[in-house]
Design a protein around this motif. Structure first.
Motif, PDB file in Angstrom:
ATOM      1  N   SER A 186      28.197   0.031  24.101  1.00  0.00           N
ATOM      2  CA  SER A 186      27.496   1.301  24.277  1.00  0.00           C
ATOM      3  C   SER A 186      26.965   1.324  25.706  1.00  0.00           C
ATOM      4  CB  SER A 186      26.348   1.415  23.266  1.00  0.00           C
ATOM      5  OG  SER A 186      25.473   2.457  23.616  1.00  0.00           O
ATOM      6  N   ILE A 187      27.587   2.136  26.571  1.00  0.00           N
ATOM      7  CA  ILE A 187      27.274   2.043  28.004  1.00  0.00           C
ATOM      8  C   ILE A 187      26.021   2.815  28.402  1.00  0.00           C
ATOM      9  CG2 ILE A 187      29.603   1.506  28.769  1.00  0.00           C
ATOM     10  CD1 ILE A 187      30.083   4.422  29.311  1.00  0.00           C
ATOM     11  N   GLY A 188      25.526   3.696  27.527  1.00  0.00           N
ATOM     12  CA  GLY A 188      24.286   4.415  27.841  1.00  0.00           C
ATOM     13  C   GLY A 188      24.367   5.164  29.154  1.00  0.00           C
ATOM     14  N   ASN A 189      23.433   4.866  30.054  1.00  0.00           N
ATOM     15  CA  ASN A 189      23.406   5.546  31.358  1.00  0.00           C
ATOM     16  C   ASN A 189      24.467   5.027  32.322  1.00  0.00           C
ATOM     17  OD1 ASN A 189      21.207   6.777  30.239  1.00  0.00           O
ATOM     18  ND2 ASN A 189      19.732   6.115  31.787  1.00  0.00           N
ATOM     19  N   GLN A 190      25.217   4.026  31.913  1.00  0.00           N
ATOM     20  CA  GLN A 190      26.308   3.396  32.683  1.00  0.00           C
ATOM     21  C   GLN A 190      25.937   3.171  34.147  1.00  0.00           C
ATOM     22  OE1 GLN A 190      29.974   5.732  32.768  1.00  0.00           O
ATOM     23  NE2 GLN A 190      28.870   7.586  32.280  1.00  0.00           N
ATOM     24  N   ALA A 191      24.727   2.642  34.365  1.00  0.00           N
ATOM     25  CA  ALA A 191      24.288   2.350  35.731  1.00  0.00           C
ATOM     26  C   ALA A 191      25.187   1.301  36.380  1.00  0.00           C
ATOM     27  CB  ALA A 191      22.843   1.870  35.720  1.00  0.00           C
ATOM     28  N   ASP A 192      25.629   0.320  35.611  1.00  0.00           N
ATOM     29  CA  ASP A 192      26.492  -0.737  36.143  1.00  0.00           C
ATOM     30  C   ASP A 192      27.811  -0.759  35.379  1.00  0.00           C
ATOM     31  OD1 ASP A 192      27.442  -2.999  37.487  1.00  0.00           O
ATOM     32  OD2 ASP A 192      26.526  -4.355  36.025  1.00  0.00           O
ATOM     33  N   VAL A 193      27.790  -1.271  34.161  1.00  0.00           N
ATOM     34  CA  VAL A 193      29.004  -1.327  33.341  1.00  0.00           C
ATOM     35  C   VAL A 193      29.319   0.074  32.818  1.00  0.00           C
ATOM     36  CG1 VAL A 193      29.961  -2.178  31.166  1.00  0.00           C
ATOM     37  CG2 VAL A 193      28.712  -3.736  32.681  1.00  0.00           C
ATOM     38  N   ASN A 194      30.576   0.496  33.010  1.00  0.00           N
ATOM     39  CA  ASN A 194      31.008   1.790  32.497  1.00  0.00           C
ATOM     40  C   ASN A 194      32.340   1.624  31.779  1.00  0.00           C
ATOM     41  OD1 ASN A 194      32.911   1.554  34.562  1.00  0.00           O
ATOM     42  ND2 ASN A 194      31.749   2.866  35.964  1.00  0.00           N
ATOM     43  N   ALA A 195      32.971   2.738  31.437  1.00  0.00           N
ATOM     44  CA  ALA A 195      34.233   2.677  30.704  1.00  0.00           C
ATOM     45  C   ALA A 195      35.295   1.922  31.490  1.00  0.00           C
ATOM     46  CB  ALA A 195      34.712   4.085  30.365  1.00  0.00           C
ATOM     47  N   GLU A 196      35.297   2.092  32.808  1.00  0.00           N
ATOM     48  CA  GLU A 196      36.303   1.428  33.633  1.00  0.00           C
ATOM     49  C   GLU A 196      36.131  -0.088  33.597  1.00  0.00           C
ATOM     50  OE1 GLU A 196      35.734   3.508  37.418  1.00  0.00           O
ATOM     51  OE2 GLU A 196      35.256   5.186  36.101  1.00  0.00           O
ATOM     52  N   THR A 197      34.878  -0.546  33.576  1.00  0.00           N
ATOM     53  CA  THR A 197      34.614  -1.988  33.487  1.00  0.00           C
ATOM     54  C   THR A 197      35.204  -2.551  32.205  1.00  0.00           C
ATOM     55  OG1 THR A 197      32.455  -1.405  34.437  1.00  0.00           O
ATOM     56  CG2 THR A 197      32.823  -3.714  33.867  1.00  0.00           C
ATOM     57  N   ALA A 198      34.961  -1.826  31.107  1.00  0.00           N
ATOM     58  CA  ALA A 198      35.473  -2.275  29.810  1.00  0.00           C
ATOM     59  C   ALA A 198      36.996  -2.240  29.777  1.00  0.00           C
ATOM     60  CB  ALA A 198      34.895  -1.411  28.702  1.00  0.00           C
ATOM     61  N   LEU A 199      37.580  -1.184  30.322  1.00  0.00           N
ATOM     62  CA  LEU A 199      39.040  -1.093  30.365  1.00  0.00           C
ATOM     63  C   LEU A 199      39.641  -2.309  31.067  1.00  0.00           C
ATOM     64  CD1 LEU A 199      39.694   2.651  31.329  1.00  0.00           C
ATOM     65  CD2 LEU A 199      40.374   1.537  29.209  1.00  0.00           C
ATOM     66  N   GLU A 200      39.082  -2.638  32.214  1.00  0.00           N
ATOM     67  CA  GLU A 200      39.613  -3.759  32.987  1.00  0.00           C
ATOM     68  C   GLU A 200      39.431  -5.076  32.243  1.00  0.00           C
ATOM     69  OE1 GLU A 200      39.631  -5.211  37.656  1.00  0.00           O
ATOM     70  OE2 GLU A 200      38.060  -3.870  36.941  1.00  0.00           O
ATOM     71  N   TYR A 201      38.296  -5.222  31.563  1.00  0.00           N
ATOM     72  CA  TYR A 201      38.028  -6.455  30.821  1.00  0.00           C
ATOM     73  C   TYR A 201      38.981  -6.592  29.635  1.00  0.00           C
ATOM     74  CZ  TYR A 201      35.473 -10.001  28.172  1.00  0.00           C
ATOM     75  OH  TYR A 201      35.126 -11.134  27.479  1.00  0.00           O
ATOM     76  N   TRP A 202      39.269  -5.482  28.979  1.00  0.00           N
ATOM     77  CA  TRP A 202      40.109  -5.517  27.781  1.00  0.00           C
ATOM     78  C   TRP A 202      41.599  -5.496  28.079  1.00  0.00           C
ATOM     79  CZ3 TRP A 202      36.594  -1.295  25.287  1.00  0.00           C
ATOM     80  CH2 TRP A 202      35.471  -1.909  24.711  1.00  0.00           C
ATOM     81  N   GLU A 203      41.965  -5.289  29.332  1.00  0.00           N
ATOM     82  CA  GLU A 203      43.381  -5.164  29.677  1.00  0.00           C
ATOM     83  C   GLU A 203      44.207  -6.323  29.138  1.00  0.00           C
ATOM     84  OE1 GLU A 203      46.291  -4.619  33.593  1.00  0.00           O
ATOM     85  OE2 GLU A 203      44.125  -4.870  33.872  1.00  0.00           O
ATOM     86  N   ASN A 204      43.719  -7.532  29.298  1.00  0.00           N
ATOM     87  CA  ASN A 204      44.484  -8.717  28.880  1.00  0.00           C
ATOM     88  C   ASN A 204      43.789  -9.497  27.773  1.00  0.00           C
ATOM     89  OD1 ASN A 204      46.615  -8.399  30.908  1.00  0.00           O
ATOM     90  ND2 ASN A 204      45.030  -8.929  32.397  1.00  0.00           N
ATOM     91  N   ASP A 205      42.849  -8.847  27.077  1.00  0.00           N
ATOM     92  CA  ASP A 205      42.163  -9.501  25.964  1.00  0.00           C
ATOM     93  C   ASP A 205      43.036  -9.393  24.714  1.00  0.00           C
ATOM     94  OD1 ASP A 205      40.496 -10.194  23.784  1.00  0.00           O
ATOM     95  OD2 ASP A 205      38.709  -9.670  24.937  1.00  0.00           O
ATOM     96  N   PRO A 206      43.505 -10.508  24.161  1.00  0.00           N
ATOM     97  CA  PRO A 206      44.404 -10.449  22.994  1.00  0.00           C
ATOM     98  C   PRO A 206      43.741  -9.891  21.744  1.00  0.00           C
ATOM     99  CG  PRO A 206      43.743 -12.713  23.456  1.00  0.00           C
ATOM    100  CD  PRO A 206      43.237 -11.895  24.587  1.00  0.00           C
TER     101      PRO A 206
END
Length: 706
Positions: A186-206
């Protein structure tokens, strides 16, 4: 480090843990414990003592070493000091549940800015503030640092939500639908972590096989496009983007701008990035179900198995409406079906086993159809007849799915809600829907993903243009403080950019007009060009089909008289004499600028009906060659370009090149705010696209800074 310390921490500190029931500080601590978090849990409360049987530390400084994640549930005014303490302790991950930041106004925004500066200076990553929390259902982690209502169900979805409350609601509904998820942020105000951060992290997460996004804004469209375009080739990304009714930013004085309202820019971004956009929660859940339980198909051929003719016909309509094919079942498959189905059954597609079909017929028919090499996907329809239980048919389908996992299999069960309630308490491996239209839509999403994966990457070509000439025209207009180029200047810019414009010349007198027409050849079109009047048709400034010199002289004099009568003669620069392109097909293309997403390229049916029929589509600049093809094929009028109704087929490569050239202009020169080519005519003679009229608006201040 992306999100490792937040989603896979060795130990978690709950700063603001509480003994008071039904508070966030209490509920969060309990959830961590109830869900069986595998690491250490350390409550922090100024009073110390014991909370939920765990030793409570009076401050972050007293915590033992090895804590990766701190979940902050403290008043906003204490957050900065708490972050300082976490830094001293070597904690790298933060989830700031606390509210009271930019969502509250200017003072809160200043506090959030200071918080982000501190987080970045310390090399930390932060989710929030003003968020619901995070979850990781991996059995080796089992992290539930979230105060949603229900405990999470494990699955394969990575889910990002910008809204905490709605995110919690979605988690609850997914649980009821028996659709689990792997990780939730839940990114809330997404001051730092946002949807793009999660996308990049999950790109290669099995653990994450598909990604769901609930978004209200996209802070960095360019980065989102870069990441999503790459990641969506590996795993489906499904987005519910809210705010569709938000006002567009382009001026309504432009045809392109007036059609660019709402969230066309966001929609274009998602399409170009391979993101499947859903417009409702219902559709989001339906799509999540099918991706969780079905593989990507090898093709778009659908077979339907039913025990009732009517629903089979409705399902066929839906399959065809969504652009897929009804599978041509082989003669061998039909022969096998006739071996056990009654004579009244139909072995064509849709396969109608008739109402008396027993459970065994369901099993054998579905297995036989699945084995057909001409079938890529199967939809099975059940209506309650003759005591055959819905749950027994569902179990049989799930057994078949386990034995034959290579093709998508979906169920349409037109039965009671009790059936779906029963499913919620089972391990479900087949997506079930109440209506055939919903099932067909789900199969369509699988097919969309198949097509996106197969789609070439696309490149942004570097096209040769006369940059010196282009800039000279812009600078001349800007030096005069003008925000709009004249028709002649606009066409000259297009010509310098390599766009085919019709043969023409500028005349400043009646005799000059005649001389140019003799060179161009009759019939001709005469258009006024003015520094004060942009829409020529409003003042009778466009005269077409002028067949000879006498007509030209008469039209010229009439135009001058009408402008003089309306007090518009002073702005007249002259008249443009153009070859009259013979065409029954008028297109429109252009540029509109969104303040956040930047320039968009529009394409569609043009002429006087452009704003009435609105058969147009948008893509963000810069376009790749594949974007240009997609843009052309996303409008209904493409049939006219392909040669329908006896038309000469358009030179599609030239149409694509025209779009790429104005895209390059828009991407290179952000001071171009609007551009209309209307009409872009497709020649009846050879199908060549020719820019007949154009209008360009600029930001003169930006030009003068060059």
């Amino acid at each position: 480090m992306l999100l490792e310390h937040i989603l896979k921490p060795r130990a978690v500190a709950v700063v603001g843990a509480s003994t008071r029931p039904h508070t966030i500080g209490s509920d969060l601590l309990k959830r961590l414990m109830e869900y069986g978090y595998k690491g250490g849990i350390y409550p922090v409360n100024p009073k110390g003592g014991e909370i939920e049987g765990l030793t409570a530390y009076k401050s972050v400084d007293e915590l033992p070493a090895g804590v990766d994640l701190a979940v902050l549930v403290v008043n906003a005014k204490f957050v900065l000091d708490t972050v300082d303490a976490c830094h001293r302790k070597g904690i790298k991950g933060l989830v700031v549940i606390s509210a009271g930041f930019k969502e509250t106004g200017a003072e809160g925004a200043a506090l959030e800015k200071a918080l982000l500066e501190r987080v970045r200076a310390y090399g930390m990553r932060m989710v929030g503030p003003n968020c619901l929390g995070v979850v990781n259902t991996n059995p080796d982690v089992r992290l539930d640092a979230c105060f949603a209502e229900s405990l999470p169900v494990a699955g394969d979805i990575g889910f990002v939500s910008q809204s905490g409350a709605l995110g919690g609601g979605i988690l609850n509904i997914l649980k009821d639908l028996n659709v689990g998820f792997a990780q939730f942020v839940s990114i809330g105000n997404q001051a730092d972590v946002n949807a793009e951060t999660a996308l990049e992290y999950w790109e290669n997460d099995p653990d994450v096989k598909q990604i769901l996004l609930y978004m209200e804004s996209i802070p960095n469209p360019e980065n989102f496009r870069r990441l999503a375009t790459r990641i969506s080739k590996k795993k489906p990304i499904v987005a519910l983007k809210a705010g569709r009714s938000a006002a567009g930013a382009s001026a309504a004085s432009s045809h392109t701008g007036s059609l660019a309202g709402g969230d066309r820019a966001a929609d274009a971004l998602l399409k170009q990035s391979g993101v499947i956009r859903e417009l409702s929660l219902c559709d989001l859940f339906a799509t999540a179900k099918v991706f969780s339980n079905c593989p990507i198909p090898k093709g778009d051929r659908v077979a339907i198995v039913t025990n009732s003719g009517g629903p089979g016909i409705m399902a066929t309509d839906a399959v065809c409406e969504y652009g897929m094919q009804m599978a041509p079942i082989t003669d061998e498959t039909k022969a096998k079906l006739r071996e056990f189905l009654p004579a009244a059954a139909s072995v064509k597609n849709p396969v109608d086993m008739i109402a008396s079909a027993p459970l065994e017929h369901y099993r054998k028919t579905v297995e036989t159809v699945l084995a057909d090499p001409n079938v890529d996907m199967v939809m099975v329809i059940y209506l309650p007849f003759l005591g055959l239980k819905d749950i027994d048919v569902a179990k049989a389908l799930m057994e078949i799915r386990e034995a034959h996992p290579e093709k998508p299999l979906v169920g349409v069960f037109m039965t009671t809600n009790e059936f779906f309630t029963t499913l919620s308490n089972m391990k479900v491996t087949v997506p079930f829907y109440m209506y055939s239209e919903d099932a067909a839509d789900a199969l369509r999403r699988l097919n969309d993903q198949r097509l996106w994966i197969a789609r070439p990457e696309g490149v942004v070509p570097e096209l040769v243009v006369d940059e010196v000439r282009t800039l000279a025209i812009f600078k001349a207009a800007a030096a005069e403080g003008r925000r709009e180029l004249t028709t002649r200047e606009s066409l000259d810019v297009l010509d310098a950019c390599g766009v085919r414009i019709c043969r023409s010349g500028m005349a400043h007198s009646e005799d000059e007009a005649v001389k140019i027409a003799e060179t161009t050849g009759y019939p001709v079109v005469m258009k006024m060009t003015s520094k004060t009047t942009s829409h020529k048709t409003d003042v009778g400034g466009v005269r077409v089909g002028i067949a000879n010199e006498a007509e030209l002289r008469a039209e010229y004099r009439d135009l001058v008289a009408k402008l003089e009568a309306r007090g518009l003669l002073d702005g007249l620069e002259g008249v443009l004499i153009q070859e009259m392109v013979k065409s029954k097909r008028e297109l429109v293309t252009g540029i509109a600028t969104d303040p956040q997403f930047g320039p968009m390229v529009m394409f569609g049916l043009g002429g006087v009906f452009v704003e009435v029929l609105k058969d147009v589509a948008f893509r963000l600049a810069p376009l790749t060659d594949q974007d240009a093809k997609d843009l052309i094929h996303s409008v209904k009028c493409v049939k006219l370009l392909e040669g329908a109704r006896g038309f000469t087929p358009a030179q599609m490569d030239k149409v694509e090149e025209t779009l790429l050239r104005i895209s390059q202009l828009a991407a290179r020169h952000r001071f171009v705010k609007e551009l209309d080519i209307n009409p872009l005519m497709v020649s009846d003679r050879d199908g060549e696209p020719i820019a007949v009229d154009a209008r360009i608006a600029i930001d003169p201040e930006a030009v003068l800074k060059l």
